[in-house]
Motif scaffolding. Structure first.
Motif, short mmCIF file in Angstrom:
data_model
loop_
_atom_site.label_atom_id
_atom_site.label_comp_id
_atom_site.label_asym_id
_atom_site.label_seq_id
_atom_site.Cartn_x
_atom_site.Cartn_y
_atom_site.Cartn_z
N ASP A 271 0.82 -1.22 0.00
CA ASP A 271 0.00 0.00 0.00
C ASP A 271 0.85 1.26 0.00
OD1 ASP A 271 -2.41 -1.39 0.03
OD2 ASP A 271 -2.50 -1.45 2.21
N GLU A 272 2.13 1.13 0.28
CA GLU A 272 3.03 2.28 0.39
C GLU A 272 3.77 2.47 -0.93
OE1 GLU A 272 3.39 4.23 2.97
OE2 GLU A 272 2.28 3.14 4.52
N PRO A 273 3.55 3.58 -1.63
CA PRO A 273 4.20 3.75 -2.94
C PRO A 273 5.71 3.56 -2.93
CG PRO A 273 2.53 5.44 -2.63
CD PRO A 273 2.64 4.70 -1.32
N ALA A 274 6.41 4.06 -1.91
CA ALA A 274 7.86 3.97 -1.90
C ALA A 274 8.36 2.54 -1.69
CB ALA A 274 8.43 4.88 -0.81
N GLU A 304 3.17 5.52 -9.67
CA GLU A 304 3.25 6.24 -8.40
C GLU A 304 4.43 5.73 -7.58
OE1 GLU A 304 -1.58 7.04 -7.99
OE2 GLU A 304 -0.58 5.45 -6.82
N SER A 305 4.64 4.43 -7.61
CA SER A 305 5.74 3.85 -6.86
C SER A 305 7.09 4.28 -7.43
CB SER A 305 5.63 2.32 -6.88
OG SER A 305 6.62 1.73 -6.07
N VAL A 319 13.58 11.39 1.21
CA VAL A 319 12.50 10.76 1.98
C VAL A 319 11.29 10.59 1.06
CG1 VAL A 319 13.22 11.65 4.23
CG2 VAL A 319 11.72 13.02 2.79
N PRO A 320 10.41 9.63 1.37
CA PRO A 320 9.22 9.43 0.52
C PRO A 320 8.29 10.63 0.59
CG PRO A 320 9.59 7.53 1.95
CD PRO A 320 10.48 8.63 2.44
N PRO A 321 7.54 10.89 -0.46
CA PRO A 321 6.57 11.99 -0.44
C PRO A 321 5.41 11.68 0.50
CG PRO A 321 6.30 10.71 -2.44
CD PRO A 321 7.52 10.17 -1.75
N THR A 322 4.76 12.74 0.98
CA THR A 322 3.56 12.58 1.80
C THR A 322 2.41 12.02 0.97
OG1 THR A 322 4.30 14.50 3.07
CG2 THR A 322 2.04 13.75 3.43
N GLY A 323 2.32 12.48 -0.27
CA GLY A 323 1.28 12.00 -1.17
C GLY A 323 1.79 11.92 -2.59
N VAL A 324 1.24 11.00 -3.36
CA VAL A 324 1.65 10.83 -4.76
C VAL A 324 0.44 10.31 -5.54
CG1 VAL A 324 2.52 8.50 -4.33
CG2 VAL A 324 3.37 9.77 -6.29
N GLU A 325 0.23 10.87 -6.75
CA GLU A 325 -0.97 10.52 -7.51
C GLU A 325 -0.73 10.75 -9.00
OE1 GLU A 325 -5.64 11.99 -7.95
OE2 GLU A 325 -4.17 13.19 -6.85
N VAL A 326 -1.04 9.78 -9.82
CA VAL A 326 -0.99 9.94 -11.27
C VAL A 326 -2.15 10.84 -11.69
CG1 VAL A 326 -1.27 8.79 -13.50
CG2 VAL A 326 0.18 7.77 -11.75
#
Length: 495
Positions: A271-274, A304-305, A319-326
């Motif tokens: 569930d975590e993109p990173a 997104e990943s 660090v991974p982003p807080t949110g990511v969306e195509v």
């Protein structure tokens, strides 16, 4: 000046240069490290191009080069840059003698960073024609080096996965590996509570964090492959860290030992993109890939990943982003590709409490995000600006305004006159863009009382406001937008 002349000499005898340097250790010790670093880069470039690995064994170079390089590196000042490039040449050569010198050198004088160490050992992951016992177990002496530990384990893990060895090269060091894993997990836990524990400036903190994460990842992978239950306690410690990559590697190692917690955490990490792509890879490898939610395997989820992973790299945000969306996906022709490809625009954001940072990057032909803020551009123009950035050709380049020749100055004057007639004021030349057989002028100007950057070829004119923007488009960005529009129109007529 002499170094520049050597670089320009296409007939430079690198063998003679190495022999000469090795013959006078005291002179090397007294030399300017910066000049020596330049020489090392030149030597590396020439020998890499020549194919050092293919030089016949009966030549003087093949017989003596490893000794020359060893003597040089033992004599130069420790602060000399680019020493790792000569060690990389030894790895590329891959003979028993060259690898012996390499191992001896990194044991006595380890490289400064784990990334340099990775570049040194990298060639050994690309070729099979070298003997493992020329490197292991001797290279395991470097586990005490912060820079060498992770790459040494990565190479050992690679050899075991590929079946080059029947037993993991570090299996006899399991007690040491477990201890190191506990230490680095504790270090990362303290960092999560107080980032200042890694240093007082951003560069130091980032370097120490990336080094610690790399070591934690390599250790988890190593103890997972070795598969001894004595490692479970330390893996349970690592799996509780907040860093998604470390969590994923610890979970993968536990799952490899048929531990239910590891399997459960891997499925959660999809569930975590990173962490998604790595978690799915482990689930497939370990035989429970059917338990992964199909929604996490879609092209959108993968894009997104990819963006999250790219942003997580130390040289990016770290660090991974807080949110990511195509936000948009298209199949289209793209510069440098012969067939249509899927191109995704991905919005990402970081929430730093009182500050927010966001932008839109690209995934598909490449994963990348510009420094300039492109979020306010129309979607077509976002595709265009990345197409223009990605296009490479020796007839596509820019010339700074202060470097123009007389003919180019006349071109820019004509473009400025065109802007004057179009209602732009105070047009100041920045760049002349050359795009195959076409040219365009890039200016800083004012239109309708708004400061902007503008590009024109006399027929098509594009401007973008820059006043009041924290990350406005630069001159090169608007040229990328200009040429990207042209290329995408040409490659994808009717869209």
């Amino acid at each position: 000046m002499r170094l520049g002349q050597m670089a320009a000499d296409l007939e430079l005898d690198v063998s003679a240069l190495l022999r000469s340097l090795a013959a006078d250790p005291q002179r090397l010790a007294d030399s300017d490290p910066a000049i020596l670093g330049g020489l090392f880069r030149l030597i590396h470039l020439r020998l890499a191009r020549a194919g050092i690995e293919s030089i016949p064994e009966d030549t003087e170079f093949a017989k003596l080069a490893h000794g020359w390089i060893g003597a040089i590196l033992s004599a130069v000042p420790e602060v000399t840059p680019n020493q790792f490039l000569l060690l990389q040449l030894l790895a590329t050569r891959g003979s028993d003698a060259s690898l012996g010198v390499l191992v001896n050198q990194v044991r006595q004088r380890p490289p400064q960073t784990w990334m340099q160490a990775g570049q040194i050992l990298g060639p050994l992951m690309q070729r099979d024609g070298w003997k493992v016992d020329a490197v292991y177990p001797a290279l395991l002496d470097c586990l005490s080096s912060p820079a060498m530990a992770a790459p040494v384990l990565d190479l050992a893990n690679f050899l075991y996965r590929k079946g080059r060895v029947d037993r993991h090269p570090a299996a006899d060091q399991l007690t040491v590996l477990n201890h190191l894993l506990g230490e680095v997990s504790g270090r990362l836990s303290r960092f999560e509570e107080d980032p200042r524990s890694f240093g007082d400036d951003v560069e130091t903190v980032q370097n120490r964090l990336s080094e610690s994460v790399a070591l934690a990842v390599s250790l988890c992978d190593a103890v997972g492959l070795i598969g001894d239950e004595s490692s479970i306690g330390k893996l349970n410690q690592a799996i509780e860290l907040k860093h998604r990559r470390v969590q994923c590697e610890a979970a993968g190692a536990l799952a490899r030992m048929d531990d239910d917690l590891g399997k459960k955490r891997l499925l959660q990490l999809t569930d975590e993109p990173a962490a998604r792509l790595r978690a799915i890879q482990y689930a497939d490898e370990l035989g429970f890939g059917d338990d992964v939610d199909p929604d996490q395997r879609t092209e959108t989820a993968s894009a997104e990943s990819e963006m999250a992973l790219w942003l997580t790299q130390p040289q990016q945000m770290g660090v991974p982003p807080t949110g990511v969306e195509v936000i948009e996906s298209r199949r289209m022709m793209w510069p440098s590709f012969d067939d249509p490809i899927d191109v995704h625009l991905v919005r990402f954001e970081y929430n730093f409490g009182d500050r927010q940072y966001s932008n839109i990057g690209i995934v598909g032909p490449v994963t990348f995000a510009l420094a300039a803020d492109v979020a306010d551009l129309p979607v077509d123009d976002i595709f265009a600006i990345y197409a223009g950035w990605h296009a490479e050709h020796n007839e596509i380049f820019t010339v700074a305004a202060d470097q123009l020749n007389e003919a180019q100055k006349r071109l820019m004057a004509a473009y400025r006159d065109h802007l004057d007639r179009a209602g732009y004021e105070d047009a100041t030349p920045e760049l002349l863009g050359l795009f195959l057989d076409e040219t365009a002028g890039i200016f800083r100007a004012v239109r309708d009382e708004t400061e902007c950057r503008v590009v024109t070829d006399g027929l098509e004119t594009i401007d973008q406001p820059i006043a009041g923007r924290q990350r406005p488009l630069q001159g090169g960005d608007v040229f990328n937008l200009y040429k990207g529009r042209k290329m995408l129109r040409t490659f994808n007529p009717g869209t």
